[in-house]
Design a protein around this motif. Structure first.
Motif, mmCIF file in Angstrom:
data_model
loop_
_atom_site.group_PDB
_atom_site.id
_atom_site.type_symbol
_atom_site.label_atom_id
_atom_site.label_comp_id
_atom_site.label_asym_id
_atom_site.label_seq_id
_atom_site.Cartn_x
_atom_site.Cartn_y
_atom_site.Cartn_z
ATOM 1 N N SER A 2 0.142 6.088 -1.716
ATOM 2 C CA SER A 2 -0.595 6.981 -0.831
ATOM 3 C C SER A 2 -1.137 6.217 0.372
ATOM 4 O O SER A 2 -1.198 4.987 0.369
ATOM 5 C CB SER A 2 -1.744 7.631 -1.602
ATOM 6 N N ASP A 3 -1.509 6.937 1.383
ATOM 7 C CA ASP A 3 -2.097 6.351 2.594
ATOM 8 C C ASP A 3 -1.154 5.354 3.273
ATOM 9 O O ASP A 3 -1.616 4.399 3.898
ATOM 10 C CB ASP A 3 -3.434 5.670 2.289
ATOM 11 N N HIS A 4 0.144 5.528 3.125
ATOM 12 C CA HIS A 4 1.148 4.688 3.779
ATOM 13 C C HIS A 4 1.029 3.206 3.400
ATOM 14 O O HIS A 4 1.377 2.329 4.183
ATOM 15 C CB HIS A 4 1.091 4.853 5.308
ATOM 16 N N ARG A 5 0.544 2.946 2.212
ATOM 17 C CA ARG A 5 0.451 1.556 1.744
ATOM 18 C C ARG A 5 1.819 1.164 1.187
ATOM 19 O O ARG A 5 2.445 1.930 0.467
ATOM 20 C CB ARG A 5 -0.612 1.405 0.653
ATOM 21 N N THR A 6 2.267 -0.043 1.514
ATOM 22 C CA THR A 6 3.554 -0.524 1.015
ATOM 23 C C THR A 6 3.450 -2.001 0.644
ATOM 24 O O THR A 6 2.605 -2.728 1.175
ATOM 25 C CB THR A 6 4.681 -0.371 2.061
ATOM 26 N N PHE A 7 4.300 -2.422 -0.263
ATOM 27 C CA PHE A 7 4.456 -3.826 -0.607
ATOM 28 C C PHE A 7 5.796 -3.998 -1.289
ATOM 29 O O PHE A 7 6.417 -3.026 -1.711
ATOM 30 C CB PHE A 7 3.306 -4.355 -1.488
ATOM 31 N N LEU A 117 -1.305 -3.394 -8.861
ATOM 32 C CA LEU A 117 -0.623 -4.359 -7.995
ATOM 33 C C LEU A 117 -1.259 -4.386 -6.604
ATOM 34 O O LEU A 117 -1.503 -5.457 -6.049
ATOM 35 C CB LEU A 117 0.867 -4.021 -7.887
ATOM 36 N N TRP A 118 -1.532 -3.214 -6.052
ATOM 37 C CA TRP A 118 -2.125 -3.142 -4.719
ATOM 38 C C TRP A 118 -3.483 -3.832 -4.696
ATOM 39 O O TRP A 118 -3.778 -4.612 -3.794
ATOM 40 C CB TRP A 118 -2.258 -1.684 -4.273
ATOM 41 N N GLN A 119 -4.314 -3.539 -5.693
ATOM 42 C CA GLN A 119 -5.648 -4.145 -5.733
ATOM 43 C C GLN A 119 -5.551 -5.659 -5.896
ATOM 44 O O GLN A 119 -6.342 -6.400 -5.302
ATOM 45 C CB GLN A 119 -6.496 -3.520 -6.844
ATOM 46 N N ALA A 120 -4.591 -6.121 -6.685
ATOM 47 C CA ALA A 120 -4.405 -7.565 -6.860
ATOM 48 C C ALA A 120 -3.992 -8.214 -5.537
ATOM 49 O O ALA A 120 -4.491 -9.283 -5.175
ATOM 50 C CB ALA A 120 -3.363 -7.841 -7.939
ATOM 51 N N LEU A 121 -3.090 -7.561 -4.828
ATOM 52 C CA LEU A 121 -2.653 -8.093 -3.528
ATOM 53 C C LEU A 121 -3.810 -8.092 -2.524
ATOM 54 O O LEU A 121 -4.010 -9.044 -1.775
ATOM 55 C CB LEU A 121 -1.487 -7.277 -2.985
ATOM 56 N N ARG A 122 -4.558 -7.012 -2.512
ATOM 57 C CA ARG A 122 -5.705 -6.910 -1.594
ATOM 58 C C ARG A 122 -6.738 -7.986 -1.860
ATOM 59 O O ARG A 122 -7.320 -8.534 -0.947
ATOM 60 C CB ARG A 122 -6.374 -5.534 -1.764
#
Length: 128
Positions: A2-7, A117-122
């Protein structure tokens, strides 16, 4: 997401003991004779999730101590094959690594995995 988040992520599939030596480690069953599906009986079986996790850590450390020291997230897959309401296996992870259970078939747990994963990357955890 969501919110155009990518990794971009890399999946390290199951590992074979001895793989750090090069090649496939111990001979795979099909190389020792009859294909496993054609055998009349089978001894042993798959190790449990804790044993698999411990093996993965040992193999990573044998291959590269730097790789083994990197933060990681443990993903339990194929949860759709478990009986409904059966508890997930408990895994004691190194440094409190998160454990997320998913089913690629049903999509269960995938949003939680992506967010983990997103939170870990952030937080910079997965990029040390």
């Amino acid at each position: 997401m969501s919110d155009h988040r990518t990794f971009v992520a890399a999946d390290i599939p199951g590992i074979i003991e001895g793989a750090h030596l090069g090649g496939a480690g111990p001979q795979v069953p099909a190389a020792r004779g009859a294909h496993p599906a054609r055998r009349r009986a089978r001894a042993g079986g798959q190790p449990g999730p804790q044993a698999t996790y411990d093996l993965l850590l040992r193999e990573a450390a044998s291959y590269s101590p730097e790789l083994a020291a990197k933060p990681h997230i443990v993903v339990l897959t194929k949860v759709d094959l478990s009986a409904p309401a059966s508890p997930l296996p408990t895994i004691r992870t190194q440094s409190g690594a998160p454990v997320v259970a998913i089913s690629a078939v049903t999509g269960a747990g995938v949003p939680e995995l992506l967010e983990t994963l997103w939170q870990a990357l952030r937080a910079g955890v997965a990029t040390r």
